[in-house]
Design a protein around this motif. Structure first.
Motif, PDB file in Angstrom:
ATOM      1  N   VAL A  55       0.841  -1.201   0.000  1.00  0.00           N
ATOM      2  CA  VAL A  55       0.000   0.000   0.000  1.00  0.00           C
ATOM      3  C   VAL A  55       0.876   1.252   0.000  1.00  0.00           C
ATOM      4  O   VAL A  55       0.670   2.174  -0.785  1.00  0.00           O
ATOM      5  CB  VAL A  55      -0.975   0.000   1.204  1.00  0.00           C
ATOM      6  N   LEU A  56       1.882   1.289   0.879  1.00  0.00           N
ATOM      7  CA  LEU A  56       2.738   2.472   0.983  1.00  0.00           C
ATOM      8  C   LEU A  56       3.586   2.676  -0.269  1.00  0.00           C
ATOM      9  O   LEU A  56       3.763   3.807  -0.722  1.00  0.00           O
ATOM     10  CB  LEU A  56       3.620   2.380   2.229  1.00  0.00           C
ATOM     11  N   ALA A  67       2.670   6.686   7.025  1.00  0.00           N
ATOM     12  CA  ALA A  67       1.718   5.994   7.884  1.00  0.00           C
ATOM     13  C   ALA A  67       2.075   6.372   9.312  1.00  0.00           C
ATOM     14  O   ALA A  67       3.240   6.265   9.708  1.00  0.00           O
ATOM     15  CB  ALA A  67       1.817   4.484   7.700  1.00  0.00           C
ATOM     16  N   PHE A  68       1.092   6.841  10.067  1.00  0.00           N
ATOM     17  CA  PHE A  68       1.300   7.203  11.461  1.00  0.00           C
ATOM     18  C   PHE A  68       0.479   6.257  12.319  1.00  0.00           C
ATOM     19  O   PHE A  68      -0.695   6.021  12.032  1.00  0.00           O
ATOM     20  CB  PHE A  68       0.887   8.656  11.705  1.00  0.00           C
ATOM     21  N   TYR A  77       3.161   3.146  18.946  1.00  0.00           N
ATOM     22  CA  TYR A  77       3.226   4.463  18.313  1.00  0.00           C
ATOM     23  C   TYR A  77       4.388   4.478  17.337  1.00  0.00           C
ATOM     24  O   TYR A  77       5.383   3.793  17.547  1.00  0.00           O
ATOM     25  CB  TYR A  77       3.438   5.563  19.368  1.00  0.00           C
ATOM     26  N   GLY A  78       4.266   5.267  16.287  1.00  0.00           N
ATOM     27  CA  GLY A  78       5.392   5.408  15.371  1.00  0.00           C
ATOM     28  C   GLY A  78       4.946   5.862  14.007  1.00  0.00           C
ATOM     29  O   GLY A  78       3.838   6.370  13.825  1.00  0.00           O
ATOM     30  N   PHE A  79       5.838   5.646  13.039  1.00  0.00           N
ATOM     31  CA  PHE A  79       5.532   6.080  11.683  1.00  0.00           C
ATOM     32  C   PHE A  79       6.406   5.334  10.688  1.00  0.00           C
ATOM     33  O   PHE A  79       7.432   4.752  11.021  1.00  0.00           O
ATOM     34  CB  PHE A  79       5.731   7.592  11.537  1.00  0.00           C
ATOM     35  N   VAL A  80       5.946   5.364   9.437  1.00  0.00           N
ATOM     36  CA  VAL A  80       6.695   4.815   8.310  1.00  0.00           C
ATOM     37  C   VAL A  80       6.636   5.853   7.204  1.00  0.00           C
ATOM     38  O   VAL A  80       5.584   6.459   6.973  1.00  0.00           O
ATOM     39  CB  VAL A  80       6.095   3.477   7.825  1.00  0.00           C
ATOM     40  N   ARG A  89      12.081   5.352   5.919  1.00  0.00           N
ATOM     41  CA  ARG A  89      12.217   5.407   7.378  1.00  0.00           C
ATOM     42  C   ARG A  89      11.086   4.643   8.028  1.00  0.00           C
ATOM     43  O   ARG A  89       9.948   4.689   7.562  1.00  0.00           O
ATOM     44  CB  ARG A  89      12.200   6.873   7.842  1.00  0.00           C
ATOM     45  N   ARG A  90      11.419   3.929   9.086  1.00  0.00           N
ATOM     46  CA  ARG A  90      10.434   3.202   9.901  1.00  0.00           C
ATOM     47  C   ARG A  90      10.858   3.328  11.352  1.00  0.00           C
ATOM     48  O   ARG A  90      12.012   3.076  11.683  1.00  0.00           O
ATOM     49  CB  ARG A  90      10.388   1.728   9.496  1.00  0.00           C
ATOM     50  N   LEU A  91       9.928   3.732  12.188  1.00  0.00           N
ATOM     51  CA  LEU A  91      10.163   3.775  13.627  1.00  0.00           C
ATOM     52  C   LEU A  91       8.867   3.390  14.320  1.00  0.00           C
ATOM     53  O   LEU A  91       7.871   4.120  14.251  1.00  0.00           O
ATOM     54  CB  LEU A  91      10.592   5.175  14.088  1.00  0.00           C
TER      55      LEU A  91
END
Length: 152
Positions: A55-56, A67-68, A77-80, A89-91
């Motif tokens: 999807v991303l 994506a949050f 919690y995090g984001f991509v 980035r991915r966290l």
């Protein structure tokens, strides 16, 4: 748009909802699609959709997609961030600790305080997109189309 990035198991239900319902857990496995100037927006409690590499990658083909993740129930919690079809980035933080991390730290992450993870994700979203997602005024007048998964 973002609708093309979704797996073909999602189909329009004909329902349109406002931001309050779109951003709530009431959607269950469905997704709510809306638009703001320059952005397609997808809300869903279904993290399998929001964190899907397919999807991303599809949503970011011509630019950027984010994506949050804000899940107070599971304390995730995090984001991509994807740029032109590739993860940049991915966290993802679980129970206050880093669970997944890839890619270089983005300048927008500078001086973020993860003590209040929900506020931090909202602030990061604002820094990355320019949209203040926590302000009701951001979503005034935005109608979200509800799409639900159907069996094939």
């Amino acid at each position: 748009g973002i609708k093309r990035a979704l797996p073909d198991v999602f189909a329009a239900t004909g329902r349109a909802i406002g931001w309050e319902e779109a951003s709530s857990s009431m959607l269950d496995r469905a997704v709510a699609l809306g638009e703001l100037p320059g952005w397609g927006v997808l809300w869903t409690p279904n993290s399998r959709v929001t964190l899907s590499p397919e999807v991303l990658a599809s949503a970011s083909r011509a630019g950027r997609a984010f994506a949050f993740v804000l899940s107070s129930v599971s304390d995730v919690y995090g984001f991509v961030a994807y740029v032109r079809g590739t993860e940049a980035r991915r966290l993802i933080r679980v129970e206050g600790a880093v669970a997944e991390e890839a890619g270089g730290v983005l300048p927008e992450e500078a001086a973020l305080d993860w003590d209040d993870a929900e506020d931090t994700v909202v602030e990061l979203a604002r820094r990355l997109t320019g949209l203040d997602g926590a302000r009701h005024g951001t979503w005034a007048g935005v109608s979200f189309a509800v799409l639900a998964a159907h069996s094939r």
